[in-house]
Design a protein around this motif. Structure first.
Motif, PDB file in Angstrom:
ATOM      1  N   GLU A 111       0.831  -1.210   0.000  1.00 34.71           N
ATOM      2  CA  GLU A 111       0.000   0.000   0.000  1.00 34.71           C
ATOM      3  C   GLU A 111       0.866   1.261   0.000  1.00 34.71           C
ATOM      4  O   GLU A 111       0.619   2.198  -0.749  1.00 34.71           O
ATOM      5  CB  GLU A 111      -0.919  -0.011   1.220  1.00 34.71           C
ATOM      6  CG  GLU A 111      -1.966   1.069   1.185  1.00 34.71           C
ATOM      7  CD  GLU A 111      -2.873   1.015   2.405  1.00 34.71           C
ATOM      8  OE1 GLU A 111      -4.044   0.673   2.229  1.00 34.71           O
ATOM      9  OE2 GLU A 111      -2.408   1.290   3.524  1.00 34.71           O
ATOM     10  N   PHE A 112       1.904   1.255   0.841  1.00 26.48           N
ATOM     11  CA  PHE A 112       2.801   2.414   0.907  1.00 26.48           C
ATOM     12  C   PHE A 112       3.483   2.630  -0.439  1.00 26.48           C
ATOM     13  O   PHE A 112       3.604   3.752  -0.926  1.00 26.48           O
ATOM     14  CB  PHE A 112       3.840   2.215   2.015  1.00 26.48           C
ATOM     15  CG  PHE A 112       4.694   3.429   2.267  1.00 26.48           C
ATOM     16  CD1 PHE A 112       4.259   4.437   3.110  1.00 26.48           C
ATOM     17  CD2 PHE A 112       5.935   3.574   1.653  1.00 26.48           C
ATOM     18  CE1 PHE A 112       5.036   5.559   3.347  1.00 26.48           C
ATOM     19  CE2 PHE A 112       6.716   4.695   1.869  1.00 26.48           C
ATOM     20  CZ  PHE A 112       6.268   5.685   2.727  1.00 26.48           C
ATOM     21  N   LEU A 132      -5.545   9.301  -0.062  1.00 30.13           N
ATOM     22  CA  LEU A 132      -4.324   8.756  -0.661  1.00 30.13           C
ATOM     23  C   LEU A 132      -4.520   8.297  -2.107  1.00 30.13           C
ATOM     24  O   LEU A 132      -3.596   7.785  -2.732  1.00 30.13           O
ATOM     25  CB  LEU A 132      -3.811   7.585   0.179  1.00 30.13           C
ATOM     26  CG  LEU A 132      -3.382   7.957   1.605  1.00 30.13           C
ATOM     27  CD1 LEU A 132      -3.155   6.709   2.437  1.00 30.13           C
ATOM     28  CD2 LEU A 132      -2.127   8.810   1.575  1.00 30.13           C
ATOM     29  N   TYR A 142       2.698   9.191   4.637  1.00 27.98           N
ATOM     30  CA  TYR A 142       1.628   8.351   5.189  1.00 27.98           C
ATOM     31  C   TYR A 142       2.206   7.347   6.187  1.00 27.98           C
ATOM     32  O   TYR A 142       3.168   6.641   5.901  1.00 27.98           O
ATOM     33  CB  TYR A 142       0.910   7.645   4.041  1.00 27.98           C
ATOM     34  CG  TYR A 142      -0.048   6.562   4.457  1.00 27.98           C
ATOM     35  CD1 TYR A 142      -1.037   6.813   5.405  1.00 27.98           C
ATOM     36  CD2 TYR A 142       0.027   5.289   3.896  1.00 27.98           C
ATOM     37  CE1 TYR A 142      -1.918   5.814   5.780  1.00 27.98           C
ATOM     38  CE2 TYR A 142      -0.851   4.298   4.263  1.00 27.98           C
ATOM     39  CZ  TYR A 142      -1.827   4.560   5.213  1.00 27.98           C
ATOM     40  OH  TYR A 142      -2.689   3.572   5.586  1.00 27.98           O
ATOM     41  N   LEU A 169      -6.248   5.794  -3.121  1.00 25.88           N
ATOM     42  CA  LEU A 169      -6.358   4.340  -3.254  1.00 25.88           C
ATOM     43  C   LEU A 169      -7.785   3.932  -3.598  1.00 25.88           C
ATOM     44  O   LEU A 169      -8.036   2.832  -4.071  1.00 25.88           O
ATOM     45  CB  LEU A 169      -5.905   3.643  -1.964  1.00 25.88           C
ATOM     46  CG  LEU A 169      -4.450   3.893  -1.563  1.00 25.88           C
ATOM     47  CD1 LEU A 169      -4.169   3.370  -0.159  1.00 25.88           C
ATOM     48  CD2 LEU A 169      -3.485   3.269  -2.568  1.00 25.88           C
ATOM     49  N   GLU A 170      -8.740   4.853  -3.313  1.00 29.80           N
ATOM     50  CA  GLU A 170     -10.132   4.679  -3.737  1.00 29.80           C
ATOM     51  C   GLU A 170     -10.574   6.012  -4.333  1.00 29.80           C
ATOM     52  O   GLU A 170      -9.955   7.045  -4.063  1.00 29.80           O
ATOM     53  CB  GLU A 170     -11.041   4.335  -2.545  1.00 29.80           C
ATOM     54  CG  GLU A 170     -10.709   3.054  -1.813  1.00 29.80           C
ATOM     55  CD  GLU A 170     -11.187   1.800  -2.544  1.00 29.80           C
ATOM     56  OE1 GLU A 170     -11.775   1.925  -3.639  1.00 29.80           O
ATOM     57  OE2 GLU A 170     -10.957   0.694  -2.013  1.00 29.80           O
ATOM     58  N   ARG A 217      -0.558  13.268  -3.825  1.00 23.42           N
ATOM     59  CA  ARG A 217      -0.139  12.428  -2.700  1.00 23.42           C
ATOM     60  C   ARG A 217       1.363  12.334  -2.506  1.00 23.42           C
ATOM     61  O   ARG A 217       1.827  11.915  -1.448  1.00 23.42           O
ATOM     62  CB  ARG A 217      -0.752  11.034  -2.812  1.00 23.42           C
ATOM     63  CG  ARG A 217      -0.229  10.203  -3.965  1.00 23.42           C
ATOM     64  CD  ARG A 217      -0.988   8.894  -4.064  1.00 23.42           C
ATOM     65  NE  ARG A 217      -0.568   8.137  -5.223  1.00 23.42           N
ATOM     66  CZ  ARG A 217      -1.203   7.060  -5.679  1.00 23.42           C
ATOM     67  NH1 ARG A 217      -2.292   6.621  -5.070  1.00 23.42           N
ATOM     68  NH2 ARG A 217      -0.762   6.411  -6.742  1.00 23.42           N
ATOM     69  N   GLU A 218       2.131  12.739  -3.518  1.00 20.28           N
ATOM     70  CA  GLU A 218       3.581  12.665  -3.326  1.00 20.28           C
ATOM     71  C   GLU A 218       4.066  13.666  -2.275  1.00 20.28           C
ATOM     72  O   GLU A 218       5.177  13.558  -1.778  1.00 20.28           O
ATOM     73  CB  GLU A 218       4.321  12.844  -4.650  1.00 20.28           C
ATOM     74  CG  GLU A 218       4.072  14.171  -5.319  1.00 20.28           C
ATOM     75  CD  GLU A 218       4.890  14.307  -6.597  1.00 20.28           C
ATOM     76  OE1 GLU A 218       6.081  14.022  -6.564  1.00 20.28           O
ATOM     77  OE2 GLU A 218       4.308  14.679  -7.627  1.00 20.28           O
ATOM     78  N   GLN A 244       2.377   1.870  -3.298  1.00 24.84           N
ATOM     79  CA  GLN A 244       1.382   2.405  -4.228  1.00 24.84           C
ATOM     80  C   GLN A 244       1.191   3.910  -4.005  1.00 24.84           C
ATOM     81  O   GLN A 244       1.126   4.678  -4.961  1.00 24.84           O
ATOM     82  CB  GLN A 244       0.057   1.667  -4.007  1.00 24.84           C
ATOM     83  CG  GLN A 244      -0.847   1.708  -5.216  1.00 24.84           C
ATOM     84  CD  GLN A 244      -2.134   0.950  -4.966  1.00 24.84           C
ATOM     85  OE1 GLN A 244      -2.238   0.149  -4.036  1.00 24.84           O
ATOM     86  NE2 GLN A 244      -3.116   1.196  -5.788  1.00 24.84           N
ATOM     87  N   VAL A 245       1.136   4.303  -2.719  1.00 29.41           N
ATOM     88  CA  VAL A 245       1.000   5.729  -2.405  1.00 29.41           C
ATOM     89  C   VAL A 245       2.209   6.502  -2.943  1.00 29.41           C
ATOM     90  O   VAL A 245       2.102   7.645  -3.353  1.00 29.41           O
ATOM     91  CB  VAL A 245       0.849   5.936  -0.876  1.00 29.41           C
ATOM     92  CG1 VAL A 245       0.927   7.399  -0.512  1.00 29.41           C
ATOM     93  CG2 VAL A 245      -0.472   5.348  -0.401  1.00 29.41           C
ATOM     94  N   LYS A 246       3.365   5.849  -2.978  1.00 33.02           N
ATOM     95  CA  LYS A 246       4.583   6.490  -3.477  1.00 33.02           C
ATOM     96  C   LYS A 246       4.646   6.480  -5.005  1.00 33.02           C
ATOM     97  O   LYS A 246       5.688   6.797  -5.589  1.00 33.02           O
ATOM     98  CB  LYS A 246       5.821   5.788  -2.915  1.00 33.02           C
ATOM     99  CG  LYS A 246       6.070   6.076  -1.439  1.00 33.02           C
ATOM    100  CD  LYS A 246       6.164   7.553  -1.197  1.00 33.02           C
ATOM    101  CE  LYS A 246       7.405   7.999  -0.534  1.00 33.02           C
ATOM    102  NZ  LYS A 246       7.500   9.450  -0.434  1.00 33.02           N
TER     103      LYS A 246
END
Lengths: 288, 266
Positions: A173-174, B57, B83, B59-60, B78-79, A176-178
């Protein structure tokens, strides 16, 4: 019977040399790809893919022997089924929020059943044993070449994308956020695993490929400091098990694939128990 | 205290609706956060806090409404976020050192190897979180509280403009909690901080505003977000947040940006 080392250099026994080369080339995949499969916890998926491969082998044997597609090599069917299974499993894993394990187990079982059904209808006698448990006598020069090519591809990809691989294995998940496209990473790993399983089964067989993709990496995991050292160590252990299994199998006249896996299993269990004892002893002073 | 409400808006939810299959989680959820604020997003378990995080974030994606993060879509903005997940569901035998985990914070999608600059940023993040002496230790040999601080350091290593922490104090020992909030105190003002917590009663005294997710929206289908007043707590357990805490007044509802601590001059 002549010793393994005499046979290795005997010009009349090229298959012994082929088997050794296959073992060494396989070890790179067992070690490097095996580490990825282990840390990403997709051994179950790899198991389903490898067993589904029997369906493709059975289909190719049937089509070839019945004259529908003359001279169709079993490997073509195997790769077709492996990639198909990887695709279905990949999509289900990424999309489904439930029943993922049901689908994976279904592919495992259906693939094998299709193989058995095709073999039953294939004219002449077909023995699935050599596909299930490997047969080093069947390793051809073409198999070696394909193994070498896949080794090179895997090593280049791991070298180039090591940080992304480490990040997505540790915390998907992290990653992906990156901004890392983790579904792509996952599907690439799954596809490579699918093709690797087909090539590796010539050495240890369908049933035992998964053992060799997890046991050396698992053994290496006990002493490795990071993923890179785990890969190198797992590669070393795989080479050790492969050569050891070949020599022992030849000397004792036993199926090599099975000996390699038993050797890997015993060492893995031994190291597990040893590290458990060491950890208990380390923890003991803190308990007071 | 300077008026944070005059700072630019860095995160904005505008009438966001979101559903998982047939279950509507968020209904008409709107809120925004200004640069430099320390905000607590509180709500009971199952109210949709994790969904809000996933939406922030990228993700959704929301079914309706818009989310702007640094004037861009969540995926583009988000960069700039660091998180900190509640925990990492990784293979417990995965061999990796504390330093290497923190270094992951510096990753880029196509980076081949980490630079000297990355190493320096990792070192600084480890020092901020008081972890320099654990840098070479295997991550899986640490306590739960230490691991959480490693995950904060991982987020900090990329020098984020906003830090988002998911349940930072759950399963954490008092000592680790104190160290965490001391570190967050040093970041306050410079870095926008959003803490998500299921503890609906008290929040850290660092908190500027409390947003509560849990009440039903106008159509009573999904949860929405209400801003509550926070006042200094007299009756909070002392071991909370390693210092003083604030109490969330759930019977208050603030509709504008003025949800700062009672007594602040706006």
């Amino acid at each position: 019977m002549i010793s393994f080392f005499n046979a290795l250099f005997n010009a009349n026994m090229p298959f012994v040399r082929n088997a050794l080369i296959a073992g060494l080339l396989s070890s790179i995949l067992f070690g490097v790809l095996g580490t990825v499969v282990t840390v990403k916890r997709i051994a179950g998926l790899a198991g389903a893919i490898s067993h589904a491969v029997l369906g493709g082998i059975g289909m190719a044997l049937y089509l070839s022997a019945s004259g529908i597609v003359p001279n169709l090599p079993p490997m073509v069917g195997a790769i077709l089924f492996a990639v198909l299974a990887a695709l279905i499993i990949g999509i289900v894993s990424l999309k489904a929020r439930q029943r993922e394990d049901t689908v994976i187990n279904a592919i495992w079982a259906i693939g094998m059943s299709i193989g058995v059904l095709f073999m039953a209808k294939t004219p002449g006698y077909t023995d699935p044993t050599s596909y299930l448990f490997g047969n080093i006598l069947l390793i051809s020069g073409r198999d070696l070449l394909l193994l070498a090519i896949l080794d090179v591809i895997v090593l280049i990809l791991v070298w180039r994308f090591y940080p992304q691989l480490e990040a997505s294995s540790f915390d998907d998940e992290f990653a992906q956020v990156k901004g890392i496209s983790t579904p792509v990473v996952f599907l690439v790993i799954l596809s490579i695993t699918a093709i690797a399983v087909v090539l590796l089964q010539t050495f240890v067989g369908i049933v035992m490929v998964i053992a060799m993709l997890t046991l050396p990496a698992g053994t290496a995991g006990f002493s490795a400091k990071n993923m890179a050292s785990m890969m190198v160590l797992a590669w070393f252990y795989s080479s050790l098990f492969s050569i050891g299994g070949l020599v022992a199998g030849w000397t004792l006249d036993l199926p090599v694939g099975a000996v390699v896996v038993v050797l890997a299993g015993i060492i893995f269990l031994g190291v597990s128990v040893f590290s458990m004892i060491v950890r208990k002893q380390k923890r003991a002073p803190n308990d007071n | 205290m300077k008026s944070l409400s005059k700072q630019p808006v860095v995160l904005e939810f505008n009438k966001v609706n979101f559903s998982y299959a047939t279950v509507q989680v968020l209904e008409d959820a709107s809120f925004h956060i200004h640069a430099g604020e320390f905000v607590a997003l509180v709500g009971p378990n199952g109210a949709g806090k994790s969904t809000i995080l996933k939406l922030i974030l990228g993700l959704e994606s929301p079914a309706q409404g818009t989310i702007r993060l640094y004037n861009a879509s969540p995926k583009a903005g988000r960069e700039r976020i660091g998180y900190v997940p509640q925990h990492v569901s990784y293979d417990p035998t995965f061999p990796i050192s504390v330093e290497e985990v923190v270094r992951i914070g510096r990753i880029k999608p196509f980076l081949r190897s980490y630079s000297k600059q990355d190493d320096l940023a990792v070192e600084k993040a480890l020092e901020t979180m008081d972890l320099a002496n654990l840098a070479k230790r295997p991550y899986n040999a640490l306590s739960g509280g230490q691991r959480r601080r490693v995950l904060v350091a991982r987020a900090l290593s990329a020098s984020p403009e906003m830090l988002i922490l998911d349940e930072p104090t759950s399963n954490m020992d008092a000592e680790s909690e104190k160290r965490l909030f001391t570190a967050l105190g040093t970041l306050k003002g410079e870095t926008t901080i959003l803490i998500v917590t299921h503890d609906t009663g008290f929040v850290s005294s660092l908190t500027d505003r409390a947003l509560c997710v849990g009440d039903f929206g106008p159509a009573k289908k999904g949860r929405t977000i209400v801003q509550h007043q926070v006042v200094p707590a007299q009756d909070a357990p002392l071991q909370l947040f390693g210092g003083e805490s604030l109490k969330v007044l759930h019977d208050t509802s603030l509709t504008d940006d003025c949800g700062y601590m009672q007594g602040d001059t706006q």
